[in-house]
Design a protein around this motif. Sequence first.
Motif, PDB file in Angstrom:
ATOM      1  N   MET A   1      -2.631   3.714  -5.991  1.00  0.00           N
ATOM      2  CA  MET A   1      -3.475   3.353  -4.876  1.00  0.00           C
ATOM      3  C   MET A   1      -3.009   4.083  -3.630  1.00  0.00           C
ATOM      4  O   MET A   1      -1.823   4.175  -3.371  1.00  0.00           O
ATOM      5  CB  MET A   1      -3.402   1.852  -4.646  1.00  0.00           C
ATOM      6  CG  MET A   1      -4.682   1.224  -5.063  1.00  0.00           C
ATOM      7  SD  MET A   1      -4.904  -0.465  -4.658  1.00  0.00           S
ATOM      8  CE  MET A   1      -5.557  -0.904  -6.256  1.00  0.00           C
ATOM      9  N   ASN A   2      -3.949   4.555  -2.862  1.00  0.00           N
ATOM     10  CA  ASN A   2      -3.642   5.310  -1.655  1.00  0.00           C
ATOM     11  C   ASN A   2      -3.640   4.372  -0.447  1.00  0.00           C
ATOM     12  O   ASN A   2      -4.658   4.191   0.215  1.00  0.00           O
ATOM     13  CB  ASN A   2      -4.658   6.439  -1.477  1.00  0.00           C
ATOM     14  CG  ASN A   2      -4.281   7.372  -0.347  1.00  0.00           C
ATOM     15  OD1 ASN A   2      -3.155   7.348   0.137  1.00  0.00           O
ATOM     16  ND2 ASN A   2      -5.225   8.179   0.081  1.00  0.00           N
ATOM     17  N   ILE A   3      -2.483   3.744  -0.188  1.00  0.00           N
ATOM     18  CA  ILE A   3      -2.338   2.835   0.947  1.00  0.00           C
ATOM     19  C   ILE A   3      -1.510   3.527   2.011  1.00  0.00           C
ATOM     20  O   ILE A   3      -0.421   4.032   1.727  1.00  0.00           O
ATOM     21  CB  ILE A   3      -1.686   1.506   0.515  1.00  0.00           C
ATOM     22  CG1 ILE A   3      -2.625   0.774  -0.452  1.00  0.00           C
ATOM     23  CG2 ILE A   3      -1.365   0.644   1.732  1.00  0.00           C
ATOM     24  CD1 ILE A   3      -2.086  -0.507  -1.007  1.00  0.00           C
ATOM     25  N   ILE A   4      -2.054   3.544   3.230  1.00  0.00           N
ATOM     26  CA  ILE A   4      -1.350   4.193   4.329  1.00  0.00           C
ATOM     27  C   ILE A   4      -1.269   3.245   5.520  1.00  0.00           C
ATOM     28  O   ILE A   4      -2.089   2.329   5.667  1.00  0.00           O
ATOM     29  CB  ILE A   4      -2.025   5.519   4.752  1.00  0.00           C
ATOM     30  CG1 ILE A   4      -3.447   5.282   5.249  1.00  0.00           C
ATOM     31  CG2 ILE A   4      -2.024   6.520   3.607  1.00  0.00           C
ATOM     32  CD1 ILE A   4      -4.085   6.511   5.871  1.00  0.00           C
ATOM     33  N   ALA A   5      -0.280   3.459   6.359  1.00  0.00           N
ATOM     34  CA  ALA A   5      -0.115   2.653   7.567  1.00  0.00           C
ATOM     35  C   ALA A   5      -1.242   2.955   8.546  1.00  0.00           C
ATOM     36  O   ALA A   5      -1.730   4.091   8.632  1.00  0.00           O
ATOM     37  CB  ALA A   5       1.231   2.949   8.215  1.00  0.00           C
ATOM     38  N   ALA A   6      -1.636   1.948   9.286  1.00  0.00           N
ATOM     39  CA  ALA A   6      -2.692   2.126  10.285  1.00  0.00           C
ATOM     40  C   ALA A   6      -2.326   3.210  11.290  1.00  0.00           C
ATOM     41  O   ALA A   6      -3.209   3.925  11.776  1.00  0.00           O
ATOM     42  CB  ALA A   6      -2.936   0.803  11.011  1.00  0.00           C
ATOM     43  N   SER A   7      -1.057   3.352  11.553  1.00  0.00           N
ATOM     44  CA  SER A   7      -0.608   4.357  12.519  1.00  0.00           C
ATOM     45  C   SER A   7      -0.916   5.783  12.067  1.00  0.00           C
ATOM     46  O   SER A   7      -0.896   6.710  12.874  1.00  0.00           O
ATOM     47  CB  SER A   7       0.901   4.206  12.774  1.00  0.00           C
ATOM     48  OG  SER A   7       1.617   4.360  11.562  1.00  0.00           O
ATOM     49  N   GLU A   8      -1.227   5.968  10.784  1.00  0.00           N
ATOM     50  CA  GLU A   8      -1.568   7.292  10.269  1.00  0.00           C
ATOM     51  C   GLU A   8      -3.062   7.607  10.389  1.00  0.00           C
ATOM     52  O   GLU A   8      -3.487   8.713  10.054  1.00  0.00           O
ATOM     53  CB  GLU A   8      -1.142   7.410   8.805  1.00  0.00           C
ATOM     54  CG  GLU A   8       0.367   7.296   8.604  1.00  0.00           C
ATOM     55  CD  GLU A   8       0.765   7.383   7.140  1.00  0.00           C
ATOM     56  OE1 GLU A   8       0.216   8.244   6.431  1.00  0.00           O
ATOM     57  OE2 GLU A   8       1.614   6.570   6.721  1.00  0.00           O
ATOM     58  N   LEU A   9      -3.847   6.650  10.857  1.00  0.00           N
ATOM     59  CA  LEU A   9      -5.292   6.837  11.019  1.00  0.00           C
ATOM     60  C   LEU A   9      -5.644   6.898  12.501  1.00  0.00           C
ATOM     61  O   LEU A   9      -4.941   6.328  13.332  1.00  0.00           O
ATOM     62  CB  LEU A   9      -6.049   5.654  10.402  1.00  0.00           C
ATOM     63  CG  LEU A   9      -5.969   5.500   8.898  1.00  0.00           C
ATOM     64  CD1 LEU A   9      -6.528   4.144   8.488  1.00  0.00           C
ATOM     65  CD2 LEU A   9      -6.726   6.618   8.212  1.00  0.00           C
ATOM     66  N   SER A  10      -6.744   7.540  12.809  1.00  0.00           N
ATOM     67  CA  SER A  10      -7.201   7.522  14.195  1.00  0.00           C
ATOM     68  C   SER A  10      -7.767   6.132  14.484  1.00  0.00           C
ATOM     69  O   SER A  10      -8.371   5.491  13.610  1.00  0.00           O
ATOM     70  CB  SER A  10      -8.256   8.595  14.444  1.00  0.00           C
ATOM     71  OG  SER A  10      -9.487   8.213  13.882  1.00  0.00           O
ATOM     72  N   LYS A  11      -7.578   5.692  15.723  1.00  0.00           N
ATOM     73  CA  LYS A  11      -8.073   4.370  16.104  1.00  0.00           C
ATOM     74  C   LYS A  11      -9.577   4.284  15.930  1.00  0.00           C
ATOM     75  O   LYS A  11     -10.103   3.247  15.532  1.00  0.00           O
ATOM     76  CB  LYS A  11      -7.669   4.039  17.540  1.00  0.00           C
ATOM     77  CG  LYS A  11      -8.068   2.637  17.925  1.00  0.00           C
ATOM     78  CD  LYS A  11      -7.649   2.269  19.325  1.00  0.00           C
ATOM     79  CE  LYS A  11      -8.127   0.866  19.610  1.00  0.00           C
ATOM     80  NZ  LYS A  11      -8.320   0.606  20.996  1.00  0.00           N
ATOM     81  N   SER A  12     -10.295   5.374  16.182  1.00  0.00           N
ATOM     82  CA  SER A  12     -11.756   5.337  16.080  1.00  0.00           C
ATOM     83  C   SER A  12     -12.216   5.061  14.649  1.00  0.00           C
ATOM     84  O   SER A  12     -13.222   4.384  14.437  1.00  0.00           O
ATOM     85  CB  SER A  12     -12.378   6.625  16.608  1.00  0.00           C
ATOM     86  OG  SER A  12     -12.004   7.732  15.819  1.00  0.00           O
ATOM     87  N   ILE A  14     -10.568   3.236  12.434  1.00  0.00           N
ATOM     88  CA  ILE A  14     -10.315   1.807  12.216  1.00  0.00           C
ATOM     89  C   ILE A  14     -11.362   0.975  12.960  1.00  0.00           C
ATOM     90  O   ILE A  14     -11.920   0.020  12.408  1.00  0.00           O
ATOM     91  CB  ILE A  14      -8.887   1.435  12.644  1.00  0.00           C
ATOM     92  CG1 ILE A  14      -7.859   2.226  11.834  1.00  0.00           C
ATOM     93  CG2 ILE A  14      -8.648  -0.070  12.483  1.00  0.00           C
ATOM     94  CD1 ILE A  14      -6.438   2.148  12.359  1.00  0.00           C
ATOM     95  N   THR A  15     -11.643   1.342  14.201  1.00  0.00           N
ATOM     96  CA  THR A  15     -12.650   0.627  14.994  1.00  0.00           C
ATOM     97  C   THR A  15     -13.995   0.643  14.276  1.00  0.00           C
ATOM     98  O   THR A  15     -14.658  -0.395  14.158  1.00  0.00           O
ATOM     99  CB  THR A  15     -12.783   1.254  16.397  1.00  0.00           C
ATOM    100  OG1 THR A  15     -11.505   1.212  17.039  1.00  0.00           O
ATOM    101  CG2 THR A  15     -13.811   0.515  17.236  1.00  0.00           C
TER     102      THR A  15
END
Length: 158
Positions: A1-12, A14-15
């Motif tokens: 499974m490809n699970i990554i920390a939120a910090s590795e994604l752009s906020k937009s 996630i928003t």
Amino acid sequence: MNIIAASELSKSVITDFFITNWGSPQMVIGSGIFTCDELDGYAHIGADGAIQGYVSYVLEQTECEIISLDSLAENRGIGSALLARAEQAAKEAGCERMKLVTTNDNLHALGFYQRRGYQFHELHVNAVEKARAIKPEIPLIADNGISIRDEIVLVKLI
């Protein structure tokens, strides 16, 4: 499974996930008002590169509160994997227990969490009325026909 920390994604990104699935990134529950796209969390990224699941949480001393847990593909282990990753992060941060709030109508979530060791801890009768005063888009009745009224706090020692 490809699970990554939120910090590795752009906020937009996630928003957009929260707007699409919840109407906004704001979560209003008895323990507070949270902006989920600003919290610690993890995402499951699908083969197409899109978020297929997401967990957000807050760490406070010896407790970790799950604020949101979403899986867009049911029964594939995404929610379980995200929950386990949040529990692991909580343990690493020195937490002793996990906590979360769900509503009386969410029978699927109540079963999901109990199968993973969570127990009923508190019942807040008519608590959703207070949340609805802040976030009026919270529906009165769930898709399953149950009135959305009460908050149920579940806890698990880790």
